[in-house]
Structure formats: C-alpha cells, structure tokens
Design a protein around this motif. Sequence first.
Motif, mmCIF file in Angstrom:
data_model
loop_
_atom_site.group_PDB
_atom_site.id
_atom_site.type_symbol
_atom_site.label_atom_id
_atom_site.label_comp_id
_atom_site.label_asym_id
_atom_site.label_seq_id
_atom_site.Cartn_x
_atom_site.Cartn_y
_atom_site.Cartn_z
ATOM 1 N N SER B 43 0.867 -1.245 -0.076
ATOM 2 C CA SER B 43 0.028 -0.017 0.045
ATOM 3 C C SER B 43 0.874 1.260 -0.009
ATOM 4 O O SER B 43 0.454 2.074 -0.707
ATOM 5 N N ASP B 172 -6.118 -0.292 -4.535
ATOM 6 C CA ASP B 172 -5.751 -1.128 -2.944
ATOM 7 C C ASP B 172 -6.549 -2.258 -2.765
ATOM 8 O O ASP B 172 -7.568 -2.000 -2.009
ATOM 9 N N GLU B 173 -6.207 -3.433 -2.835
ATOM 10 C CA GLU B 173 -7.143 -4.594 -2.277
ATOM 11 C C GLU B 173 -8.636 -4.234 -2.603
ATOM 12 O O GLU B 173 -9.338 -4.174 -1.804
HETATM 13 MG MG LIG Z 1 -2.059 -2.502 2.630
#
Ligand SMILES: [Mg+2]
Lengths: 303, 251
Positions: B43, B172-173
């Motif tokens: 991240s 991000d995910e």
């Molecule tokens: Mg992360």
Amino acid sequence: MLKSESVIGNKRRRFEIVIESLIRVLGFSTIGFVVLIFLFLLRQGLPFFFEVPPVNFFGTRWYPTFGLFGTLPLILGSVLVTLTAIVIALPLGVATAVFVREIAPGWAREILKPLIEVLAGIPSVVLGFFGMNIVAPLVRTTLNVPTGLTAFTGALILAYMALPTIISVAEDALDAVPKSYRDAGLALGATKWQVIWRVVVPAARSGIVVAVMLGLGRAIGETMAVMMVTGNAARMPITPDSLFRPVRTMTATIAAEMGEVAQGSLHFHALFGIGILLFVLTFLINLAAARPIFQKRRRGGLR
Amino acid sequence: MSKFVVQNLNFYYGKFRALSGITLTILDRQITALIGPSGCGKSTFLRCLNRMNDTINGTRVEGKVLLEGQNIYDRRVNVVELRRRVGMVFQRPNPFPQSVYDNVAFGPRVLGMARSKSQLDDIVEESLRGAGLWEEVKDHLHQDALSFSLGQQQRLCIARAIAVKPEVILMDEPCSALDPIETLQVEELMQTLKANYCIVIVTHSMQQAARVSEWTGFFWLGELVEFDSTAKIFTNPSHPLTENYITGRAG
Ligand SMILES: [Mg+2]
Ligand SMILES: Nc1ncnc2c1ncn2[C@@H]1O[C@H](COP(=O)(O)OP(=O)(O)OP(=O)(O)O)[C@@H](O)[C@H]1O
C-alpha cells in the motif's frame, strides 16, 4: 476452590444489585424532579391561559398593572434576539470549528480546544456587565443610535455565549467524518479546501445542525446577560429598525418582575404562563436538535 | 509504453524505512499486480505513485518516480493535477455520503470539467457506463450512494475515479470487502478498463493476481524481491522467497 469462587460470586452479585438499585433510584428521582417541576410550572401557569382571554395574551401590549398581558412583544423579542444571535454565531462557529479541526496545526489545536471550553464557563452576569459597559457604548457610537441597550447588543452577547457550544459540537461532528472520505476527495484531484467544503462539512451536516440547535437552546433560555443589555422595553419589534432598539425577552420579563409580584395574583400566574411558553419553545428546539442524532444512529450501522 | 518508471525509491514513516531501493517500470494499458505478505509495503508503494502519502505527517521519500518522464516528487509538480492523472480506488468502498450522481460528478465539478448541466450529465453517464454500473443505477441517480451494496459502491468508486479522465488507476485490495460474485464483476471491469488505462492493483489473492494481471511484483519487508511477467512469476519464479510465498499461499 469452586465453592469459594461461588461465594465471591454471590457477594459480588449482591453488591451489584445494591449498586444497580441505587443507580435506578437516582435515575428515577432525577426524572421525578423534572416531572414535578413541570407539574408545578403547569399548576402555576395554566390558570393564566384560562383567566385571560386569548385576545389579551396574544395582544401586543404588556402592561400587567393595567391588566394587559400581551405576550407577543416578549415572544417576538426573544425570537428576534435569539435568531440574530444564531445568524451571527453560525458562520463564526462553523468557520472556527473548521479552522480548529482541519487547518490549525496540532499544537494550536491543543491550545484552542481547552480555551474554547473555558469561554463556555464565563458566568453570564460577567458577560452582561461586559456588554453593558463595553459593547453597548460601542454599539451606540458606531451605529449612531439613541441607546446602546438594543436587541442587537443582546444578540452579540448571546452569539458569544452560544459560540463555544457550537464550536465544540461542530468540531466533534467534523472529527467524526471518516478519513476515507477525505482521502477519496484528495485522490480525485480536489484541493484541501474543496475537500473541506464539499465533502467534510456536508458529511458533518447533521452534527452541525445539532450544534446550532444546542446553541439556540442555550441562547433562548439565557436571562441575566440579556436582561442587562437589551434595554427591556416591551415594544413590538416589528419596525425595520427594531434590531437597533430596546426589546424585552421572555426570560428577562420573568426575572425582572418575579420579585415584585404578589404571590397568587394574575400577574404572578402570567409570569408562569410565559415560563410554559418558554418551556415549550425550548423543548421543540431540543427535539429538533435530537432528530438528526437519531436518524444518524439508525443508518450508521455499517460504517 | 512505460507509464511509471520508479528508480531507487526509499520511503520512510518517520525513522521507519518502509520501502527500500524499489526499482521497476509499469507499462501503460496493462495490469500490474503487487503481492506480498501483510505489512511488506504494498500500500505504501501504491500511495507513493499518487503522493497520497503526503497526507501523513512525518513521511519522507528518496529516489525518483517518473510519470511519463517527469519526476512526480519534483518541486514544480502540482500534486492536485498529479492526483487527477493518477486515480485511486481504496480497500473499503468509500463513496461520499451523497447521491450516486453527486459522487460521480464530484471530480468533474471541482476540476471545472463541465460547462453545462447536460455536459455534466454526459460525463456522469459515461463514467457509470464505463464502470458497468449504469444499467443498475440509472433510475436511482439521486439515491444515497451508501444505500447500495458494497460491490456496487466499489464500482461507483471506480466510476467516480474515471470521471476525471485519469491515465492511471491505482487499486488497493479493491475486492477485499466484496463477495465472490462482486469480486468477479470488478475483475471483469478491470479487463475492460485495461484498454484505456494503466492499472496497478494490490491484492492478497494469488489467484486474482494470476487471473487479471500481465505483470506481477513480489514485495517482501519493504523490498521488491522480484518483478516479472505474471506467467513467469507464477510458473517459474527466479527467487526462492517468491516461490515459497506463492506455493505456501496458493496451496
Ligand atoms: Mg495494504
Ligand atoms: N501511517 C503509518 N505510519 C507509520 N507506519 C506505517 C503507516 N502505514 C504503514 N506503516 C508501516 O509501513 C509498513 C508497510 O505498510 P503497508 O500498509 O504499506 O503494508 P501492506 O503491504 O499494504 O500491508 P497489508 O497487506 O496489510 O495492507 C508496515 O510495517 C506498517 O506498519
């Protein structure tokens, strides 16, 4: 081992029962007192509404000595002073809250927050004194009006009194806006200001409404400072220049006349009647303030 | 064509070095997946690409991140303009507590992209179509965005991101809060978006990385251990750490 544990358990349980009932008694007695006060208010105030015909008490003249009990100038006086105070305090309060929460560096926030709370603790009589001696002359000279003791002066003092409430409640509301909203705004290429005004403040809207309502509730019930700076003339504030002339509020009327009135007289009941009106008004405002909180709670389950 | 060229990037949270010596090239109109165990800096790296880490106090960057040849950490770079060019979709769907329409229109409004109401309407429709959400929400444009399912909210966030016509979309995910069907929808969406955008996705799911991406980078304790084509990483990784991670996690 098992046995002694259960003994301790029993002891603890008994202790808890005692504490619990104590708390319950305290809680109920508080509610009981509120109810009693309300009943007393009704008992003393209701006769007024029966003894005086509606034409009289919704009249425009308040001269109790001549049997004229028109509450309209007092109601309008309260409304005028309170609304003006809110009009002044709302933008200032929200702007300050935004500054404290969003813009001020950490150390400034640490200083400002307690400072604002201290402001809330200044006794209203001190503010009234300050209003009489500093603000009123200032109003008189700068606006060039016959007397500085005007509705506007009262509104200024009230705005000042409502500010700490508005600032701290609005600040909490801003604080509760999740960082993810700010991140989303910034990631879209919005500036810090755009994120504040278009995302954070709208997201905190219901909290800001509560802040204003609580400020309003505090302002409308305020007595001492208002009585000291508004001039206390029970005239109908309906001319355009009323804001800059003396007015009389409901609270000031009760406070000023309660000492001189014969107990049980019509005038006495009339003052309690005003008390009932004030109570109803404050109650409605608090109800309006509470609504967004409940709405939010109902919806907020997810995040 | 390369979109990002990252050279020797170090990143610090205060004294803590979260990324060291990252060097890689991210190609345009391709999907690049970043994998690695929790806390390895995926991240952090992603947020270096649109300078979202600037919003965290005490962070520091060393090295270069070139976006089409220009170092985005150069002092002359306008961060606001950079973020318009490099959009982001977050782990938890985070639509604003406003209507669907206002969410998508937010970016175009603050950037002054539309001259008229009808032009704005067009951008909103186009973006929602682009995110495959139009048919589902076209009759509810003025409904609160938070009243939709999480999968719809996430696609709304994608629509909101593409409404400002970015060049890159960082994710991000993006599927970690979604159920399998919603995940599939978002993955399909990524495949269509790939035609026009450079996409970088962080994911914990090995299968997802293998399914959607052309390129995969494996992070480990703040370092980029291996970066190669997805096929190579998943069939014949050259670093033992990569192999352990892939086999360990994928079973
Ligand atoms: Mg992360
Ligand atoms: N705001 C922060 N302040 C200080 N340290 C941070 C901060 N954010 C992340 N870190 C640290 O930086 C390292 C990398 O974090 P990062 O969030 O980039 O990991 P990640 O690979 O995305 O992990 P995950 O898979 O759990 O999302 C971690 O050790 C984390 O503790």
